[in-house]
Write an enzyme that holds these catalytic residues in place. Structure first.
Site, PDB file in Angstrom:
ATOM      1  CG  ASP A   1      -4.029   0.520  10.061  1.00  0.00           C
ATOM      2  OD1 ASP A   1      -3.217  -0.433  10.495  1.00  0.00           O
ATOM      3  OD2 ASP A   1      -5.096   0.395  10.180  1.00  0.00           O
TER       4      ASP A   1
ATOM      5  NE  ARG B   1      -3.143   0.221   3.028  1.00  0.00           N
ATOM      6  CZ  ARG B   1      -4.409   0.119   2.845  1.00  0.00           C
ATOM      7  NH1 ARG B   1      -5.117   1.127   2.320  1.00  0.00           N
ATOM      8  NH2 ARG B   1      -5.513  -0.658   3.153  1.00  0.00           N
TER       9      ARG B   1
END
EC number: 2.4.1.223
Length: 921
Positions: A835, A730
């Site tokens: 994250d 990501r």
């Protein structure tokens, strides 16, 4: 007889034989007469009657008109005819009205036809005018570009200059000790556009190579193979490097032999200019055998220098290479908190040879200042420190005699005691670590002092260096006062007072800075070698090589499916999203200070130092980072001013705001075998203003279906193939991302256009932070003495999930290339926590919390398949991740905040049983 004749005649003849004929004849006569009579009646009588009627109607006397038309009153005198007359009159009036309407409609149709013809002519004229305007605009833009090119000179690379094979001779300095860059370095071999090529000699090709420490030689060779500046073409090299140490004592060559071997190097060119001699030390007892060797104009990088040997700004003091072939174990490194440890300070060492017994003649401070007899300040230091220990005011551990045999050391140097593991255990319990410089002031740095500094920084003990004359590693480019205390020896009596007066906040800042310096410049052989090259490169003002970007391998896909309009996406309230017409893709301006950066703010550069990247204390948006000069966008300079339209109301809403009038963002969407969900998410991006492109990170080894038709959303959709299924993909810095702003979004995230635009506006005002929608926070679990991850509704947060968040592309480089590999490995192990890792990184860099926009706490789309976050083990893994990340960083970098940015057009939506949060507008 007459009767008989008559009878016969009636019967058709005389006798019986004539009767049939007579009957036939009489029948014929009757038929002929009847036909004639009917002809007269049907033909002549109507003609006569018509003639008669027309004749009498022409009479002058009105009274004689028998068959002429009568007046209505006369006819209506008959009672049963009156109703029929009224009906006739009504029908006549209606027919007259309909006729009038018909004529009116025909007139209107004729007028409309005329208008249609006029509109058609107007449309044709408008098309011609539009075409002319487009041509004028195109010509104007071309003229504008020409004027800009004439008035603003274009920054372009100069022609590359290649060095001559045989360098031109230039005058020698009076002595090698006077060597500096201006008189001992040949700049002609290092043009600005050269890229700083470095040629490394193979030590095995020379006799002294067999005397090198095997671990140091192996680590050096591995580092050289992966360095971007190393070249095999010696003819174009800017700098030539030779490794000469650390050498093993039994097989060490004589100084004269080593000097001859150095002077016989193929590119030594009589005086060794542009050469760098590296002497690395893995042990504290490494000797300074280069001291008696003539090195000419060659630079020297080692851990031990005498003042007559060290040339400031030319030679380099390097750190010891402790972890030669191993990476540091972050789990063994103690945390940075609590700030105060068991011992206020500690020192262990033994002085083998005192100043008075040393063969070298030096003068004490008192002798230099007052002319008194020589005095050994180390005796005063011992007396003072023992008195502090005996006072019992603080826990202090000082030992001036080793329990075991001390390590070998130079004269007047404090030798290390015990094994490395024992020393580290003591330093883990110490807030400060005392480092007493050698009594010989001519010895500006020694391997023993460098080793003490290395070990103190490694475990978080703040170094306290007694002796301001010391030259610490990389001292000309690192501000050591931000990570260590350097105190003159005459102030030994004030050391205890000074150490007790430092606040906890300052202690934590210094410890964190020391940890950064150790990780970036000391910890591995690659860091040491890269730092040495970066120092030379920056001294001669050559820009760094561009940082590597991930090459995006595109997956072929078919597009053309018309993207539908989601009614939920179109519900934007009164918020103006931006331009009516979506602009074409516009990349962020490239960083344009490649060459001026190295000539400006030199000292500021090195405050965060010469490594590839810098994790503390400056943000990535200050112009202080030479290595990322090629990829960092215009966030650092050359931004046109005046991006906002000002005013209020509609004008204010339509203005993008900020100092950049034109800017776009790139959507990076991670997906894994959820084609229907992905297509729906892509369609929701249709018509989104300021969208540059969409990069779909296809995280599955299975390629998309060949018959899958991708939506046409008005901007390019790049489907990138990854090498493996990893959530770290990501944050890879794909080369297809041409904007500074990245919107990281999950394939099942459900955000409206107005929410995305509001988040983009907020990010433009805080470019160094994560700006997103779903907030989370961390909490301390008192019973288990560990950190917890919490996703409950709260007015306080410390993280923003990157499943729907904006961040700068700079952090993608740091996450992928600089952040410790142990963190990325754990993300791959759990398939989770990427994250959290990004939030840790940004908070560690900026010392600022993320920014949450709007009151939205979740963003999942209704009806989408179950995600990884719905797994029962999801939260347990995130608890483990937080605690592991804290161990790697050494402290908890996340910061709490109650700040949230809302638009005045948004409303806060919270459950009825929750207290309303403070809202900052």
């Amino acid at each position: 007889e007459l009767m008989t004749g008559y009878t016969m005649l009636r019967n058709g003849g005389v006798g019986n034989g004539g009767q049939p004929w007579m009957l036939r004849w009489s029948s014929r006569i009757r038929l002929t007469w009847l036909s004639f009579t009917l002809f007269i009646i049907l033909v002549f009588f109507p003609l006569i009657a018509h003639y008669y009627l027309t004749t009498i109607d022409d009479a002058d006397d009105a009274g004689k008109r028998i068959f002429g038309p009568r007046t209505g009153n006369e006819l209506c005198e008959v009672k049963h005819v009156q109703d029929l007359c009224r009906i006739r009159e009504s029908v006549s009036e209606e027919l007259l009205q309909l006729e009038a309407k018909r004529q009116e409609l025909n007139s209107e149709i004729a007028k409309l036809n005329l208008k249609i013809e006029a509109c058609k002519k107007s449309i044709e004229n408008a098309k011609q005018d539009l075409l002319q305007l487009k041509n004028v605009i195109s010509q104007t833009e071309h003229s504008y570009k020409e004027l800009m090119a004439q008035n603003q000179p274009k920054l372009s690379l100069p022609i590359r200059l290649l060095p001559d094979k045989d360098d031109a001779t230039f005058p020698l300095p009076k002595s090698n000790r006077n060597c500096r860059l201006h008189n001992c370095f040949d700049y002609s071999r290092c043009p600005l556009t050269s890229g700083f090529p470095v040629y490394v000699y193979n030590s095995d090709d020379y006799p002294f190579g067999s005397s090198l420490d095997p671990l140091i030689k192996q680590a050096f060779e591995v580092t050289v193979r992966t360095n971007v500046y190393v070249t095999e073409n010696a003819n174009i090299a800017c700098v030539y490097i030779i490794l000469v140490g650390e050498m093993q004592e039994p097989v060490m060559p004589k100084p004269t032999e080593l000097e001859q071997q150095l002077h016989s190097l193929p590119y030594w060119r009589t005086d060794g200019h542009n050469h760098l001699i590296i002497n690395l030390s893995r042990k504290s007892e490494t000797q300074n055998f280069i001291y008696n060797i003539s090195t000419g104009r060659a630079m020297i990088a080692q851990s031990t220098f005498y003042d007559v040997q060290y040339r400031p700004g030319f030679d380099i003091v390097v750190s010891p290479l402790v972890h030669a072939m191993s990476e540091p174990n972050f789990l063994e490194i103690p945390p940075q908190v609590p700030v105060k440890r068991k011992y206020l300070f500690s020192f262990q060492g033994e002085k083998i040879e005192s100043l008075r017994s040393s063969l070298q003649e030096v003068r004490s401070f008192e002798e230099e200042i007052e002319g008194n007899a020589p005095a050994d300040y180390d005796d005063r230091i011992i007396t003072t420190l023992k008195a502090v220990q005996d006072s019992k005011l603080d826990f202090v551990l000082v030992e001036f005699t080793c329990k075991n045999q001390p390590k070998a050391s130079l004269p007047t140097e404090w030798a290390l005691c015990g094994e490395r593991d024992d020393r580290l255990e003591l330093l883990k319990l110490s807030t400060f670590a005392l480092i007493i410089t050698p009594g010989d002031t001519h010895l500006v740095i020694s391997s023993g002092c460098a080793m003490r500094l290395f070990e103190a920084l490694e475990v978080g003990a703040i170094p306290v260096v007694l002796g301001e004359q010391v030259q610490l590693p990389y001292n000309d480019v690192i501000r050591w006062n931000e990570a260590a205390l350097i105190i003159p020896k005459p102030r030994i009596t004030e050391v205890h007072f000074l150490l007790r007066s430092i606040s906890d906040n300052d202690l934590l800042v210094m410890r964190r800075q020391g940890r950064f310096l150790w990780e970036t410049y000391f910890s591995t052989s690659d860091n040491v070698f890269s730092t040495v090259l970066a120092i030379i490169r920056t001294r001669i003002q050559i820009p760094a090589a561009p940082i590597r970007e991930e090459t995006a391998v595109e997956i072929p896909h078919r597009s053309g499916k018309a993207a539908g309009t989601d009614p939920n996406m179109a519900d934007n309230g009164d918020l103006d999203l931006g331009p009516v017409e979506t602009e074409p893709p516009y990349a962020s301006p490239k960083y344009l200070r490649n060459f001026t950066l190295t000539a400006m703010d030199i000292y500021r550069n090195w405050n965060s130092a010469p490594g590839p990247f810098h994790l503390f204390p400056y943000t990535p948006f200050d112009p202080v980072l030479p290595s990322e000069a090629k990829f960092l966008g215009s966030g650092t300079g050359f931004r046109p001013i005046g991006g906002g339209a000002g005013g209020s109301g509609k004008e204010f809403q339509a203005a993008l705001g900020g100092n950049v009038p034109r800017e776009q963002f790139t959507v990076v969407m991670l997906t894994y075998e959820r084609e229907e969900v992905l297509m729906n998410s892509l369609e929701r991006l249709n018509g989104l203003p300021y969208l540059n492109k969409v990069v779909v990170v296809w995280n599955s080894p299975k390629l998309p279906s060949e018959d899958l038709l991708w939506p046409d959303i008005g901007v390019p959709i790049m489907v990138v193939r990854t090498e493996k299924n990893s959530l770290n993909n990501r944050f890879l810095p794909w080369d297809e991302i041409e904007t500074e702003a990245i919107l990281s979004i999950d394939d099942d995230a459900h955000l409206r256009h107005d929410e995305i635009m509001f988040g983009f506006r907020v990010w433009r005002e805080a470019r160094d932070r994560i700006v997103g929608f779903p907030g989370r926070y961390h909490a301390w679990d008192i019973p288990h003495q560990s950190w917890l991850y919490n996703s409950n509704y709260s007015c306080e947060l410390s993280m923003v999930l990157t499943g729907a968040a904006f961040f700068h592309k700079y952090y993608a480089y740091l996450y992928s290339y600089v952040m410790p590999q142990a963190i990325r490995d754990m993300v791959d192990e759990y398939i989770n926590c990427e994250d959290i890792a990004m939030n840790f990184l940004v908070s560690h860099l900026t010392r600022k919390p993320p920014i949450k926009v709007t009151s939205r706490w979740t963003f999942r789309c209704p009806g989408c398949p179950q995600a990884l976050s719905h797994d029962d083990s999801h939260f347990h893994e995130r608890h483990k991740c937080i605690n592991f990340f804290v161990k790697v960083y050494g402290y908890m970098p996340l910061l709490y905040t109650q700040f949230r940015v809302d638009s005045v057009l948004f409303k806060t939506r919270l459950p009825h049983d929750k207290t309303k949060c403070f809202k900052f507008i």
